[in-house]
Design an enzyme around this catalytic site. Structure first.
Site, mmCIF file in Angstrom:
data_model
loop_
_atom_site.group_PDB
_atom_site.id
_atom_site.type_symbol
_atom_site.label_atom_id
_atom_site.label_comp_id
_atom_site.label_asym_id
_atom_site.label_seq_id
_atom_site.Cartn_x
_atom_site.Cartn_y
_atom_site.Cartn_z
ATOM 1 N N HIS A 67 0.687 -1.091 0.022
ATOM 2 C CA HIS A 67 0.042 -0.024 -0.004
ATOM 3 C C HIS A 67 0.726 1.281 -0.079
ATOM 4 O O HIS A 67 1.524 1.659 0.900
ATOM 5 C CB HIS A 67 -0.846 0.009 1.304
ATOM 6 C CG HIS A 67 -1.913 1.145 1.261
ATOM 7 N ND1 HIS A 67 -3.043 0.865 1.590
ATOM 8 C CD2 HIS A 67 -1.737 2.440 1.334
ATOM 9 C CE1 HIS A 67 -3.801 1.896 1.496
ATOM 10 N NE2 HIS A 67 -2.969 3.243 1.433
ATOM 11 N N HIS A 69 1.131 5.446 -1.867
ATOM 12 C CA HIS A 69 0.588 6.529 -2.941
ATOM 13 C C HIS A 69 1.770 6.987 -3.600
ATOM 14 O O HIS A 69 2.433 8.066 -3.113
ATOM 15 C CB HIS A 69 -0.263 7.547 -2.007
ATOM 16 C CG HIS A 69 -1.457 6.851 -1.271
ATOM 17 N ND1 HIS A 69 -2.480 7.072 -1.585
ATOM 18 C CD2 HIS A 69 -1.411 6.336 -0.094
ATOM 19 C CE1 HIS A 69 -3.376 6.488 -0.957
ATOM 20 N NE2 HIS A 69 -2.912 5.869 0.037
ATOM 21 N N GLN A 162 -10.167 9.458 -3.876
ATOM 22 C CA GLN A 162 -9.391 10.323 -2.721
ATOM 23 C C GLN A 162 -10.762 11.219 -1.942
ATOM 24 O O GLN A 162 -10.642 11.238 -0.851
ATOM 25 C CB GLN A 162 -8.356 11.135 -2.929
ATOM 26 C CG GLN A 162 -7.971 12.012 -1.812
ATOM 27 C CD GLN A 162 -7.129 11.392 -0.900
ATOM 28 O OE1 GLN A 162 -5.984 10.902 -1.103
ATOM 29 N NE2 GLN A 162 -7.936 11.043 0.261
ATOM 30 N N HIS A 220 -9.704 1.943 1.193
ATOM 31 C CA HIS A 220 -9.279 2.828 2.484
ATOM 32 C C HIS A 220 -10.623 2.680 3.355
ATOM 33 O O HIS A 220 -11.545 3.286 2.937
ATOM 34 C CB HIS A 220 -8.929 3.987 2.003
ATOM 35 C CG HIS A 220 -7.570 4.234 1.497
ATOM 36 N ND1 HIS A 220 -7.049 3.840 0.197
ATOM 37 C CD2 HIS A 220 -6.608 4.986 2.263
ATOM 38 C CE1 HIS A 220 -5.952 4.128 0.061
ATOM 39 N NE2 HIS A 220 -5.487 4.832 1.140
ATOM 40 N N GLU A 223 -10.476 4.873 8.120
ATOM 41 C CA GLU A 223 -9.282 5.171 8.575
ATOM 42 C C GLU A 223 -9.503 6.434 9.279
ATOM 43 O O GLU A 223 -9.443 7.645 9.008
ATOM 44 C CB GLU A 223 -8.061 5.641 7.483
ATOM 45 C CG GLU A 223 -6.887 6.026 7.839
ATOM 46 C CD GLU A 223 -5.957 6.438 6.873
ATOM 47 O OE1 GLU A 223 -6.498 6.350 5.628
ATOM 48 O OE2 GLU A 223 -4.713 6.520 7.173
ATOM 49 N N ASP A 319 2.675 3.194 2.826
ATOM 50 C CA ASP A 319 1.516 4.083 2.411
ATOM 51 C C ASP A 319 1.970 5.375 1.952
ATOM 52 O O ASP A 319 1.581 5.725 1.008
ATOM 53 C CB ASP A 319 0.875 4.564 3.769
ATOM 54 C CG ASP A 319 -0.583 5.107 3.811
ATOM 55 O OD1 ASP A 319 -0.963 5.046 2.537
ATOM 56 O OD2 ASP A 319 -1.092 5.260 4.634
HETATM 57 FE FE FE2 Z 1 -3.381 4.882 1.713
#
Ligand code: FE2
Length: 438
Positions: A67, A69, A162, A220, A223, A319
């Protein structure tokens, strides 16, 4: 008959396996030919073009980044630093930064991050690509990167809305467009949708899209520290009903940390009816979570130990690398495993080994590449050699990855640091520093 002549021969390797104690590993030689593992045996009577003596050091399948970005990596401070340190300020900063994305910008930072990771032994990466902006620049850039680097690293791209599937009028269509363009997996962010109902609807929509386009799912999920964020149960219900099982991953699930035990135990029971994967990101979530707490502050990382004890596939991600959510990091998966050992209180020997497995074999299962993954005869020759004698030693010292072999080619090597104690020498005249009177 002439003896075989592999391209690379690794001698005297401590080849580890996921379920065996490292102390039981017997030294072996590994021959690599035509990009594949050609032979493994205690002694191979071969002559190779390149022969390396590992001197009993650890040989492992490569690290798996479950995971990350890559579209936002290496943007820290641009346009501004995250002053509150929260997830939500990070999203605001990224919303500003992504207005100026170009293909070249995305590709340059993503490839730089991948090289940094590959030099530290990562050869499989799942990256999320923000698909909430009109031009889909992040997605297009990362799809081009996936192609550009495929000879040395395997990249999967998740279409990640997102700003929510229903957070903007175009977002749902953009998510579907991303799948048509070739994203490997469908993502989501139900706890950030405008309402609870939108969050539930988004999970259902993600499963529909995954089935229609035959893609993996990585959401996701929850979170947030809010113990009322309960979208994992929706994922579980969808996974049970769709039968998608191991094709589904729940990332973060940090609210699981805050659930009351009565609810958490009920959910654990339902989880037994699925085989979904969990991806924890301990470096980032120990940093982002608990920001609204005074004291005591929550750790906020999902229930990694309990999920592992229940037999679920748990893998770990870095991440973020130097972005609006996390200003630090180098992409080193041993840092991630080490943080998991600490934050999840997994300090027993089998627990430490389990944390190593979470950045290797378990990650391969999450990414659905387990058929090609592993140091076994006939499989692609993807492996790393660590300056360590065991998984425990590797995590404890964040060991140097000495050699990285990808598809049968040596693509990176690093010399371990060699610190020397200088006190005695400094006090002797022979070690006098130039220009400094004794
Ligand atoms: Fe993430």
């Amino acid at each position: 008959m002439a003896e075989p002549s592999p391209s690379i021969l690794l001698r005297n390797c401590c080849l580890i396996s996921p379920d065996q104690l490292d102390q039981l590993a017997r030294p072996v030689d590994i021959a690599i030919e035509d990009g594949k593992i050609a032979a493994i045996a205690p002694h191979l009577n071969y002559t190779a073009k390149v022969e390396l003596n590992m001197q009993g050091q650890l040989v492992s399948p490569p690290f798996v980044e479950s995971h990350i970005h890559l579209d936002s990596s290496m943007t820290v401070g641009d346009p501004r630093w995250n002053a509150s340190g929260t997830l939500f300020e990070g999203i605001e900063i990224w919303r500003d930064r992504k207005q100026s994305l170009t293909l070249a910008d995305v590709k340059e930072r993503a490839i730089a991050t991948l090289k940094q990771q590959a030099m530290q032994g990562v050869l499989y990466v799942r990256t999320h690509a923000d698909v909430s902006e009109q031009t889909l620049t992040a997605l297009q850039g990362l799809l081009e990167v996936r192609e550009a680097v495929k000879d040395w690293i395997t990249v999967q791209v998740v279409a990640f809305p997102q700003d929510g599937v229903y957070g903007g009028p175009q977002n749902e269509a953009l998510l579907e467009e991303a799948l048509k363009l070739g994203a490997d997996a469908v993502g989501g962010i139900p706890h950030y949708e405008l309402t609870r109902e939108d969050g539930v609807r988004s999970v259902h929509r993600i499963f529909e899209l995954a089935e229609r386009y035959d893609r993996l799912i990585d959401i996701h999920c929850d979170e947030i520290d809010d113990d009322q964020a309960r979208f994992l149960e929706v994922m579980v219900a969808c996974a049970i009903r769709s039968g998608m099982g191991s094709r589904v991953s729940a990332s973060h699930t940090t609210a699981f940390h805050s659930y009351n035990n009565a609810y958490a135990f009920k959910l654990m029971g339902f989880l037994q009816r699925t085989s979904i994967n969990f991806i924890a990101n301990p470096l980032i979530n120990i940093t982002l979570q608990g920001r609204a707490d005074t004291y005591p502050k929550r750790r906020g990382v999902t229930r990694v130990k309990e999920l592992w004890q229940q037999g679920h596939n748990v893998s770990l991600g870095h991440d973020c690398v130097q972005d609006p959510w996390y200003s630090l990091g180098t992409g080193n998966m041993l840092d991630v495993a080490s943080m998991a050992v600490h934050v999840c209180q997994m300090t027993g020997t089998t627990e430490i080994d389990a944390c190593y497995n979470m950045v290797t074999w378990n990650g391969a299962k999450t990414l659905h590449v387990q058929d090609e993954y592993g140091v076994e005869v006939g499989k692609p020759a993807n492996l790393v050699v660590l300056d360590a004698e065991s998984r425990y030693d590797a995590i404890r010292r964040r060991a140097t990855v000495r050699y990285v072999i990808s598809q049968g080619r040596l693509i990176a090597q690093t010399q371990p640091p060699n610190p020397q104690w200088m006190v005695d020498e400094v006090t002797s005249p022979s070690a006098q520093l130039p220009g400094v009177p004794v």
